[in-house]
Design a protein around this motif. Structure first.
Motif, PDB file in Angstrom:
ATOM      1  N   ALA A  15       0.824  -1.218   0.000  1.00  0.00           N
ATOM      2  CA  ALA A  15       0.000   0.000   0.000  1.00  0.00           C
ATOM      3  C   ALA A  15       0.857   1.267   0.000  1.00  0.00           C
ATOM      4  CB  ALA A  15      -0.950  -0.005   1.195  1.00  0.00           C
ATOM      5  N   GLY A  16       2.036   1.158  -0.603  1.00  0.00           N
ATOM      6  CA  GLY A  16       2.919   2.310  -0.686  1.00  0.00           C
ATOM      7  C   GLY A  16       3.722   2.563   0.571  1.00  0.00           C
ATOM      8  N   LEU A  17       3.686   1.653   1.529  1.00  0.00           N
ATOM      9  CA  LEU A  17       4.403   1.842   2.788  1.00  0.00           C
ATOM     10  C   LEU A  17       5.830   1.318   2.740  1.00  0.00           C
ATOM     11  CD1 LEU A  17       1.564   0.821   5.295  1.00  0.00           C
ATOM     12  CD2 LEU A  17       2.285   3.128   4.682  1.00  0.00           C
ATOM     13  N   ASN A  18       6.148   0.521   1.726  1.00  0.00           N
ATOM     14  CA  ASN A  18       7.492  -0.051   1.645  1.00  0.00           C
ATOM     15  C   ASN A  18       8.518   1.004   1.275  1.00  0.00           C
ATOM     16  OD1 ASN A  18       9.377  -2.277   1.580  1.00  0.00           O
ATOM     17  ND2 ASN A  18       9.400  -2.072  -0.638  1.00  0.00           N
ATOM     18  N   ASN A  19       9.645   0.971   1.954  1.00  0.00           N
ATOM     19  CA  ASN A  19      10.749   1.877   1.614  1.00  0.00           C
ATOM     20  C   ASN A  19      12.012   1.039   1.470  1.00  0.00           C
ATOM     21  OD1 ASN A  19      12.817   3.770   1.441  1.00  0.00           O
ATOM     22  ND2 ASN A  19      11.834   5.185   2.876  1.00  0.00           N
ATOM     23  N   PRO A  20      12.327   0.623   0.242  1.00  0.00           N
ATOM     24  CA  PRO A  20      13.467  -0.277   0.037  1.00  0.00           C
ATOM     25  C   PRO A  20      14.811   0.335   0.390  1.00  0.00           C
ATOM     26  CG  PRO A  20      12.607   0.521  -2.062  1.00  0.00           C
ATOM     27  CD  PRO A  20      11.640   0.968  -1.016  1.00  0.00           C
ATOM     28  N   ASP A  21      14.890   1.660   0.442  1.00  0.00           N
ATOM     29  CA  ASP A  21      16.159   2.326   0.752  1.00  0.00           C
ATOM     30  C   ASP A  21      16.338   2.595   2.244  1.00  0.00           C
ATOM     31  OD1 ASP A  21      16.734   2.485  -2.020  1.00  0.00           O
ATOM     32  OD2 ASP A  21      15.470   4.268  -2.187  1.00  0.00           O
ATOM     33  N   ALA A  27      13.308   1.691  10.331  1.00  0.00           N
ATOM     34  CA  ALA A  27      12.015   1.097   9.979  1.00  0.00           C
ATOM     35  C   ALA A  27      11.146   0.930  11.219  1.00  0.00           C
ATOM     36  CB  ALA A  27      12.225  -0.251   9.309  1.00  0.00           C
ATOM     37  N   ASP A  28       9.840   1.011  11.018  1.00  0.00           N
ATOM     38  CA  ASP A  28       8.898   0.672  12.078  1.00  0.00           C
ATOM     39  C   ASP A  28       8.647  -0.833  12.103  1.00  0.00           C
ATOM     40  OD1 ASP A  28       8.365   3.388  12.891  1.00  0.00           O
ATOM     41  OD2 ASP A  28       7.149   3.601  11.079  1.00  0.00           O
ATOM     42  N   ILE A  29       8.537  -1.412  10.915  1.00  0.00           N
ATOM     43  CA  ILE A  29       8.239  -2.835  10.791  1.00  0.00           C
ATOM     44  C   ILE A  29       9.141  -3.439   9.727  1.00  0.00           C
ATOM     45  CG2 ILE A  29       6.485  -4.550  10.183  1.00  0.00           C
ATOM     46  CD1 ILE A  29       4.358  -2.555  11.129  1.00  0.00           C
ATOM     47  N   VAL A  30       9.707  -4.582  10.029  1.00  0.00           N
ATOM     48  CA  VAL A  30      10.525  -5.324   9.072  1.00  0.00           C
ATOM     49  C   VAL A  30       9.747  -6.562   8.626  1.00  0.00           C
ATOM     50  CG1 VAL A  30      12.694  -6.548   8.695  1.00  0.00           C
ATOM     51  CG2 VAL A  30      12.648  -4.501  10.154  1.00  0.00           C
ATOM     52  N   VAL A  31       9.716  -6.795   7.313  1.00  0.00           N
ATOM     53  CA  VAL A  31       8.977  -7.919   6.733  1.00  0.00           C
ATOM     54  C   VAL A  31       9.949  -8.804   5.961  1.00  0.00           C
ATOM     55  CG1 VAL A  31       7.008  -8.585   5.298  1.00  0.00           C
ATOM     56  CG2 VAL A  31       7.073  -6.311   6.360  1.00  0.00           C
ATOM     57  N   PHE A  32       9.714 -10.107   6.018  1.00  0.00           N
ATOM     58  CA  PHE A  32      10.455 -11.021   5.145  1.00  0.00           C
ATOM     59  C   PHE A  32       9.616 -12.256   4.913  1.00  0.00           C
ATOM     60  CE2 PHE A  32      11.570 -12.333   9.400  1.00  0.00           C
ATOM     61  CZ  PHE A  32      11.604 -13.721   9.337  1.00  0.00           C
ATOM     62  N   LEU A  69      -5.789   6.523   8.644  1.00  0.00           N
ATOM     63  CA  LEU A  69      -4.679   6.635   7.705  1.00  0.00           C
ATOM     64  C   LEU A  69      -3.370   6.384   8.447  1.00  0.00           C
ATOM     65  CD1 LEU A  69      -3.761   7.368   4.807  1.00  0.00           C
ATOM     66  CD2 LEU A  69      -3.610   9.748   5.591  1.00  0.00           C
ATOM     67  N   MET A  70      -2.656   5.334   8.030  1.00  0.00           N
ATOM     68  CA  MET A  70      -1.389   5.018   8.704  1.00  0.00           C
ATOM     69  C   MET A  70      -0.224   5.166   7.724  1.00  0.00           C
ATOM     70  SD  MET A  70      -1.789   0.878   9.214  1.00  0.00           S
ATOM     71  CE  MET A  70      -2.159  -0.212   7.837  1.00  0.00           C
ATOM     72  N   ASP A  71      -0.259   6.217   6.915  1.00  0.00           N
ATOM     73  CA  ASP A  71       0.773   6.408   5.898  1.00  0.00           C
ATOM     74  C   ASP A  71       2.110   6.838   6.480  1.00  0.00           C
ATOM     75  OD1 ASP A  71      -0.156   8.904   6.632  1.00  0.00           O
ATOM     76  OD2 ASP A  71      -0.233   9.706   4.603  1.00  0.00           O
ATOM     77  N   SER A  72       2.158   7.086   7.788  1.00  0.00           N
ATOM     78  CA  SER A  72       3.441   7.411   8.433  1.00  0.00           C
ATOM     79  C   SER A  72       4.236   6.151   8.773  1.00  0.00           C
ATOM     80  CB  SER A  72       3.188   8.212   9.716  1.00  0.00           C
ATOM     81  OG  SER A  72       2.422   7.449  10.645  1.00  0.00           O
ATOM     82  N   LEU A  73       3.603   4.997   8.628  1.00  0.00           N
ATOM     83  CA  LEU A  73       4.248   3.736   8.977  1.00  0.00           C
ATOM     84  C   LEU A  73       5.346   3.402   7.966  1.00  0.00           C
ATOM     85  CD1 LEU A  73       3.811   1.558  11.198  1.00  0.00           C
ATOM     86  CD2 LEU A  73       2.341   0.361   9.567  1.00  0.00           C
ATOM     87  N   LYS A  74       6.536   3.100   8.480  1.00  0.00           N
ATOM     88  CA  LYS A  74       7.688   2.822   7.616  1.00  0.00           C
ATOM     89  C   LYS A  74       7.983   1.324   7.595  1.00  0.00           C
ATOM     90  CE  LYS A  74       9.908   5.847  10.041  1.00  0.00           C
ATOM     91  NZ  LYS A  74      10.958   6.732  10.627  1.00  0.00           N
ATOM     92  N   ILE A  75       7.798   0.734   6.416  1.00  0.00           N
ATOM     93  CA  ILE A  75       7.980  -0.699   6.241  1.00  0.00           C
ATOM     94  C   ILE A  75       9.258  -0.964   5.449  1.00  0.00           C
ATOM     95  CG2 ILE A  75       6.991  -2.812   5.293  1.00  0.00           C
ATOM     96  CD1 ILE A  75       5.254  -1.635   7.459  1.00  0.00           C
ATOM     97  N   LYS A  76      10.022  -1.940   5.899  1.00  0.00           N
ATOM     98  CA  LYS A  76      11.168  -2.398   5.112  1.00  0.00           C
ATOM     99  C   LYS A  76      10.990  -3.879   4.823  1.00  0.00           C
ATOM    100  CE  LYS A  76      16.173  -2.554   4.622  1.00  0.00           C
ATOM    101  NZ  LYS A  76      16.141  -1.854   3.323  1.00  0.00           N
ATOM    102  N   ASP A  77      10.812  -4.225   3.547  1.00  0.00           N
ATOM    103  CA  ASP A  77      10.664  -5.607   3.125  1.00  0.00           C
ATOM    104  C   ASP A  77      12.026  -6.140   2.710  1.00  0.00           C
ATOM    105  OD1 ASP A  77      10.013  -8.041   1.838  1.00  0.00           O
ATOM    106  OD2 ASP A  77       8.011  -7.293   1.336  1.00  0.00           O
ATOM    107  N   LEU A  78      12.482  -7.162   3.396  1.00  0.00           N
ATOM    108  CA  LEU A  78      13.801  -7.742   3.127  1.00  0.00           C
ATOM    109  C   LEU A  78      13.781  -8.770   2.005  1.00  0.00           C
ATOM    110  CD1 LEU A  78      14.999  -8.325   6.805  1.00  0.00           C
ATOM    111  CD2 LEU A  78      15.484  -6.361   5.329  1.00  0.00           C
ATOM    112  N   GLY A  79      12.573  -9.109   1.527  1.00  0.00           N
ATOM    113  CA  GLY A  79      12.480 -10.113   0.472  1.00  0.00           C
ATOM    114  C   GLY A  79      12.304 -11.506   1.027  1.00  0.00           C
ATOM    115  N   TYR A 299      -0.523  -2.331  15.625  1.00  0.00           N
ATOM    116  CA  TYR A 299       0.809  -1.913  16.091  1.00  0.00           C
ATOM    117  C   TYR A 299       0.960  -0.400  15.956  1.00  0.00           C
ATOM    118  CZ  TYR A 299       5.842  -1.189  16.128  1.00  0.00           C
ATOM    119  OH  TYR A 299       7.103  -0.717  16.405  1.00  0.00           O
ATOM    120  N   TRP A 300       0.568   0.138  14.808  1.00  0.00           N
ATOM    121  CA  TRP A 300       0.655   1.585  14.564  1.00  0.00           C
ATOM    122  C   TRP A 300      -0.184   2.372  15.572  1.00  0.00           C
ATOM    123  CZ3 TRP A 300      -3.548   4.636  13.101  1.00  0.00           C
ATOM    124  CH2 TRP A 300      -3.257   5.950  12.749  1.00  0.00           C
ATOM    125  N   ARG A 301      -1.405   1.932  15.785  1.00  0.00           N
ATOM    126  CA  ARG A 301      -2.325   2.613  16.706  1.00  0.00           C
ATOM    127  C   ARG A 301      -1.764   2.615  18.128  1.00  0.00           C
ATOM    128  NH1 ARG A 301      -6.123  -0.756  16.234  1.00  0.00           N
ATOM    129  NH2 ARG A 301      -6.912   0.074  14.255  1.00  0.00           N
TER     130      ARG A 301
END
Length: 305
Positions: A15-21, A27-32, A69-79, A299-301
């Protein structure tokens, strides 16, 4: 169609929350993901779960079902971690989770068959200073000592967890949604304390009482990990999974239960056993996507206060 690697680098992912850089520490949340289904006992397909869930994470907005709206949430997807050798895979995943936990990051793991929770539990056991609790939401106990000859089967993650130093045996695990048992699991249950709200009792006592029972018990822990097998849902709502069991939770029951338990100190969670090739309507994919984003919303809330 984007490849998995292209998706990971795409800022429109999740939803546009991923920041690969983004650096992990920011990051707020790390995904893999773990694209592995080599430990299944019935039907394969869960290796495609992470790709399928990501693929449909572009078409949603960064909002909760309460229209926050939780667009402030910073997600990093590690793959995704991908290895044919299970022990090699688990070793790599354990090291990664250790790094994430040491960085004090909330994390989400996407499976894969349920065996892929084993290295996550191992990492928590190694890094955390205190005992931790596990909430296991599933149609199955996954308490088999071995299944199909393997101690690392998708039917064994809860049993392996009870053997860890930082898990208080079977007292450290709370099972929710169960409606199936193997004979060696029955023997284990008859000889050990097993805390469970099976699917039938969940429906009988209701969501509020189920939440209260689990929260009251799990409040003794400073850290709680939640593992969610998509087959906790009735197959009418999530048919794309390897071992569906009739009579499961409804989507509303699962979502409300998850909302309720997020008052606990949850350190991370996973969603496993999504097998898109087993259901052309992709019910399990969309269910998993909703579970993930709503848990992120909780988690964001919680961290806005």
């Amino acid at each position: 169609m984007k490849t998995t690697n292209e998706m990971i680098k795409d800022k429109d992912l999740w939803a546009g929350l991923n920041n690969p850089d983004l650096a992990m520490e920011d990051a707020d949340i790390v995904v893999f993901g773990q694209a592995f289904d080599g430990a299944t006992s019935v039907r394969k397909g869960a290796a495609d779960g992470p790709r399928s869930i990501r693929e449909y994470s572009y078409s949603i907005t960064p909002t909760t079902e309460d229209f926050e709206l939780m667009d402030s949430l910073k997600i990093k997807d590690l793959g995704d971690f991908q290895e044919e050798n299970q022990e090699v895979l688990f070793d790599k995943v354990q090291k990664q989770v250790e790094e994430i936990v040491k960085a004090k990051k909330f994390f989400t793991m996407i499976g894969g068959d349920h065996s892929v929770t084993i290295p996550v539990h191992r990492a928590l056991n190694k890094v955390l200073d205190d005992q931790f609790g596990i909430i296991h939401i599933d149609a199955h106990f996954d308490l088999c000592d071995t299944l199909s000859g393997s101690p690392l089967s998708h039917g064994c993650p809860a049993r392996r967890a009870t053997e860890l130093d930082k898990v208080n045996g079977s007292d450290g695990v709370y099972f929710v949604g169960i409606r199936s048992i193997e004979l060696d699991e029955l023997e284990f249950k008859n000889n050990n304390p097993v805390h469970v709200i099976n699917a039938r009792r969940f429906q009988t006592i209701g969501i509020e009482e189920s939440v209260k029972e689990v929260v009251d018990y799990m409040s003794q822990y400073k850290h709680v990990y939640v593992t969610i097998d998509i087959d906790c849902l009735d197959p009418g709502f999530a048919g794309g999974t390897g071992t569906p069991q009739f009579g499961g939770l409804t989507p509303r029951e699962l979502l409300e239960f998850l909302r309720g338990i997020f008052c606990l100190p949850i350190i991370g969670f996973d969603v496993v056993e999504v097998a898109p090739s087993l259901d052309s309507s992709l019910t399990s994919t969309f269910a998993a996507r909703k579970v993930i984003t709503e848990c992120w919303g909780h988690y964001w809330r919680k961290n806005q206060k």
